[in-house]
Design an enzyme around this catalytic site. Structure first.
Site, short mmCIF file in Angstrom:
data_model
loop_
_atom_site.label_atom_id
_atom_site.label_comp_id
_atom_site.label_asym_id
_atom_site.label_seq_id
_atom_site.Cartn_x
_atom_site.Cartn_y
_atom_site.Cartn_z
N HIS A 113 0.86 -1.24 0.02
CA HIS A 113 0.00 0.02 0.12
C HIS A 113 0.78 1.21 0.18
O HIS A 113 2.07 1.27 0.25
CB HIS A 113 -0.98 0.08 1.22
CG HIS A 113 -0.27 -0.11 2.36
ND1 HIS A 113 0.13 -1.52 2.97
CD2 HIS A 113 -0.08 0.55 3.30
CE1 HIS A 113 0.55 -1.32 4.28
NE2 HIS A 113 0.64 0.07 4.68
N ARG A 124 -4.42 15.68 5.65
CA ARG A 124 -4.98 14.46 5.86
C ARG A 124 -4.41 13.48 6.99
O ARG A 124 -3.06 13.87 7.32
CB ARG A 124 -4.47 13.33 4.59
CG ARG A 124 -5.10 11.83 4.75
CD ARG A 124 -5.05 11.17 3.35
NE ARG A 124 -5.40 9.88 3.56
CZ ARG A 124 -5.16 8.83 4.32
NH1 ARG A 124 -3.78 8.83 4.57
NH2 ARG A 124 -5.64 7.47 4.25
O1 LIG Z 1 -1.99 6.92 6.15
C1 LIG Z 1 -2.37 5.88 5.64
O2 LIG Z 1 -3.77 5.71 5.26
C2 LIG Z 1 -1.45 4.62 6.08
C3 LIG Z 1 -0.65 4.64 6.69
C4 LIG Z 1 0.47 3.67 6.83
O3 LIG Z 1 0.31 2.60 5.89
C5 LIG Z 1 1.45 3.15 7.73
O4 LIG Z 1 1.54 4.14 8.64
O5 LIG Z 1 2.35 2.16 7.72
FE LIG Z 2 1.53 1.19 6.20
#
Ligand SMILES: O=C(O)CCC(=O)C(=O)O
Ligand SMILES: [Fe+2]
Length: 177
Positions: A113, A124
């Site tokens: 991701h 955000r």
């Molecule tokens: O901010 C997000 O939606 C994802 C954060 C993320 O992937 C993480 O902190 O590992």
């Molecule tokens: Fe993450």
């Protein structure tokens, strides 16, 4: 968050036919090195030239994520590409991390991701709870039947974190048979 992670882990391990003894061993060790992380992505005037968070998988069993109302999270789907996971009021996102990927012999695959910046003109925020295992825990695929071969060699969480620090997303392939 911890209670939710424990419930999810019990359900997932049960669905893999992992014995109650093994489930308890994992879940009672789990959470020992868990962490809550607040991510902030300030408004960016030129989002096409910046990245919120580079593509990665989490080094956790599970990550439970709360997103504010601003879009940005994307997951990579084989054969499809990057797919936006929009925030939905009252819902949490659960990501499978590398440790569960190994324990489940890749039946619960980790999810690649990233966070992209949108032209939404707003900051955000997200809150991520990483449910992890302690560094001295020995990871290896659990509850394999006679027809299933382990895909990963046994490795301590500490050693896996070391391999990941040096090799990032190649880490899993380096412990694969
Ligand atoms: O901010 C997000 O939606 C994802 C954060 C993320 O992937 C993480 O902190 O590992
Ligand atoms: Fe993450």
């Amino acid at each position: 968050m911890k209670e939710l992670a424990i419930t999810l882990m019990h359900l997932i391990l049960k669905s893999l036919d992992i014995s109650e003894e093994e489930r308890s061993r994992v879940v009672s060790a789990g959470g020992a090195s868990s962490a809550l992380q607040l991510n902030s992505y300030p408004f960016c005037p030129d989002p096409n030239r910046a990245m919120g968070l580079a593509p990665h998988t989490d080094t956790s069993l599970l990550t439970i994520l709360h997103q504010s109302t601003v879009n940005g999270l994307q997951i990579f789907k084989d054969g499809v590409g990057w797919v936006l996971v929009s925030p939905t009021n009252g819902s949490l996102v659960v990501n499978v991390g590398d440790l569960l990927h190994i324990l489940s012999n890749s039946k619960f695959p980790n999810v690649l991701h990233r966070v992209v910046l949108m032209k939404e003109n707003q900051q955000r925020l997200s809150l991520a709870y990483f449910y992890c295992l302690p560094s001295d825990f020995h990871l290896s695929p659990l509850a394999l039947n006679s027809t299933q071969m382990p895909l990963y060699r046994s490795v301590s969480v500490r050693d896996y974190i070391g391999i990941k620090a040096k090799n990032l997303e190649k880490a899993l392939s380096l412990i694969r048979f």
